[in-house]
Design an enzyme around this catalytic site. Sequence first.
Site, PDB file in Angstrom:
ATOM      1  N   LYS A 203      39.651  40.958  32.651  1.00  0.00           N
ATOM      2  CA  LYS A 203      40.350  42.212  32.965  1.00  0.00           C
ATOM      3  C   LYS A 203      40.901  42.892  31.712  1.00  0.00           C
ATOM      4  O   LYS A 203      40.988  42.297  30.648  1.00  0.00           O
ATOM      5  CB  LYS A 203      41.466  41.950  33.988  1.00  0.00           C
ATOM      6  CG  LYS A 203      40.894  41.772  35.394  1.00  0.00           C
ATOM      7  CD  LYS A 203      41.958  41.656  36.458  1.00  0.00           C
ATOM      8  CE  LYS A 203      41.271  41.515  37.821  1.00  0.00           C
ATOM      9  NZ  LYS A 203      42.202  41.151  38.897  1.00  0.00           N
ATOM     10  N   ARG A 238      40.210  32.776  39.872  1.00  0.00           N
ATOM     11  CA  ARG A 238      39.035  33.575  40.264  1.00  0.00           C
ATOM     12  C   ARG A 238      38.391  34.079  38.977  1.00  0.00           C
ATOM     13  O   ARG A 238      38.994  34.866  38.258  1.00  0.00           O
ATOM     14  CB  ARG A 238      39.507  34.736  41.144  1.00  0.00           C
ATOM     15  CG  ARG A 238      38.412  35.660  41.631  1.00  0.00           C
ATOM     16  CD  ARG A 238      38.994  36.802  42.469  1.00  0.00           C
ATOM     17  NE  ARG A 238      37.952  37.683  42.962  1.00  0.00           N
ATOM     18  CZ  ARG A 238      37.394  38.655  42.248  1.00  0.00           C
ATOM     19  NH1 ARG A 238      37.796  38.887  41.008  1.00  0.00           N
ATOM     20  NH2 ARG A 238      36.445  39.414  42.768  1.00  0.00           N
TER      21      ARG A 238
HETATM   22  N1  HH2 Z   1      40.336  41.175  41.324  1.00  0.00           N
HETATM   23  C1  HH2 Z   1      39.231  41.906  41.585  1.00  0.00           C
HETATM   24  C2  HH2 Z   1      38.632  41.845  42.839  1.00  0.00           C
HETATM   25  N2  HH2 Z   1      39.123  41.054  43.813  1.00  0.00           N
HETATM   26  N3  HH2 Z   1      40.720  39.477  44.556  1.00  0.00           N
HETATM   27  C3  HH2 Z   1      41.821  38.758  44.325  1.00  0.00           C
HETATM   28  N4  HH2 Z   1      42.332  37.968  45.278  1.00  0.00           N
HETATM   29  N5  HH2 Z   1      42.452  38.787  43.105  1.00  0.00           N
HETATM   30  C4  HH2 Z   1      42.011  39.566  42.086  1.00  0.00           C
HETATM   31  O1  HH2 Z   1      42.653  39.575  41.007  1.00  0.00           O
HETATM   32  C5  HH2 Z   1      40.846  40.361  42.300  1.00  0.00           C
HETATM   33  C6  HH2 Z   1      40.218  40.292  43.580  1.00  0.00           C
HETATM   34  C7  HH2 Z   1      38.658  42.763  40.513  1.00  0.00           C
HETATM   35  O2  HH2 Z   1      37.706  42.081  39.752  1.00  0.00           O
HETATM   36  P1  HH2 Z   1      36.112  42.154  39.952  1.00  0.00           P
HETATM   37  O3  HH2 Z   1      35.708  41.641  41.285  1.00  0.00           O
HETATM   38  O4  HH2 Z   1      35.448  41.464  38.825  1.00  0.00           O
HETATM   39  O5  HH2 Z   1      35.768  43.669  39.771  1.00  0.00           O
HETATM   40  P2  HH2 Z   1      35.481  44.843  40.786  1.00  0.00           P
HETATM   41  O6  HH2 Z   1      36.660  45.029  41.657  1.00  0.00           O
HETATM   42  O7  HH2 Z   1      35.217  46.028  39.881  1.00  0.00           O
HETATM   43  O8  HH2 Z   1      34.279  44.467  41.605  1.00  0.00           O
END
Ligand code: HH2
Length: 260
Positions: A203, A238
């Site tokens: 992030k 995660r």
């Molecule tokens: N962060 C993202 C998505 N889902 N769920 C939880 N529980 N906690 C988090 O910190 C979290 C999450 C964002 O990351 P990512 O899935 O890599 O990116 P994107 O939302 O652009 O798909």
Amino acid sequence: MGIVNVTPDSFSDGGRYDSVERAVAHAEQLIKDGADLLDVGGESTRPGAQAVDADTEWARIGEVIRAVSNLGVPVSVDTMKPMVMEKALEAGASILNDVNGFRAEGALEVLAASGAKGIVMHMQGEPRTMQSNPVYQDVVAEVASFLTARLEAMSKAGVNTQQLWVDPGFGFGKTLEHNLALLRSTTQFAAMGAGVLVGVSRKRMIGELTGQSDASARVHGSVAAALFAASQGAQIVRVHDVRATADAMAVWLAASGEIQ
Ligand code: HH2
């Protein structure tokens, strides 16, 4: 927890795994790399992302969830939408991961009626605008009070809080200072009566701390954050980079005497 983003626009891997074959191959690799759980998402929640409707989201992830639910590890679905939650559970998912904290109409009811495990996250605002000017008087107290209230609502609805994880929601309406204050308070979140999930992988906060503007160059910083979170009581981290995180975790656990 290994991340499987079946999206065209996720912040670090958008478009890389947006076919069923590629997503399933990626999930298999994450398990080989040491993932104990998979988190499948079909809607990006990166700052500025546009929302997608439930049918589009389900069309992206339905077949993937069905396929990866047979790989031998629990599967969670990363969604805010009750309809997608229900379909994902039917398709084999066993954990609901809601970045909106089960606040959408009907979401808490799906969690309670299904008996599924749940991840309840704090977010200030909504993805499209959340990073524009996040403001708190006391970020740790406000996030803790939100999560406590959600746990109470869930408990009232009949959900067993032993089956839940709370998540401060790193980067979801937070500045670097807010994120660091929350990370330093992991032990406080771990004392709430549920598990804690920390999601900081690749992030912006990692970029700000390391100077790495390219998300794929944030692996080392992300691993350090994951180890720190685990040392403070996070049960789930995660992550995108499972092999790097799992290797570091194995060495740290052995060195600290937690695993012989
Ligand atoms: N962060 C993202 C998505 N889902 N769920 C939880 N529980 N906690 C988090 O910190 C979290 C999450 C964002 O990351 P990512 O899935 O890599 O990116 P994107 O939302 O652009 O798909």
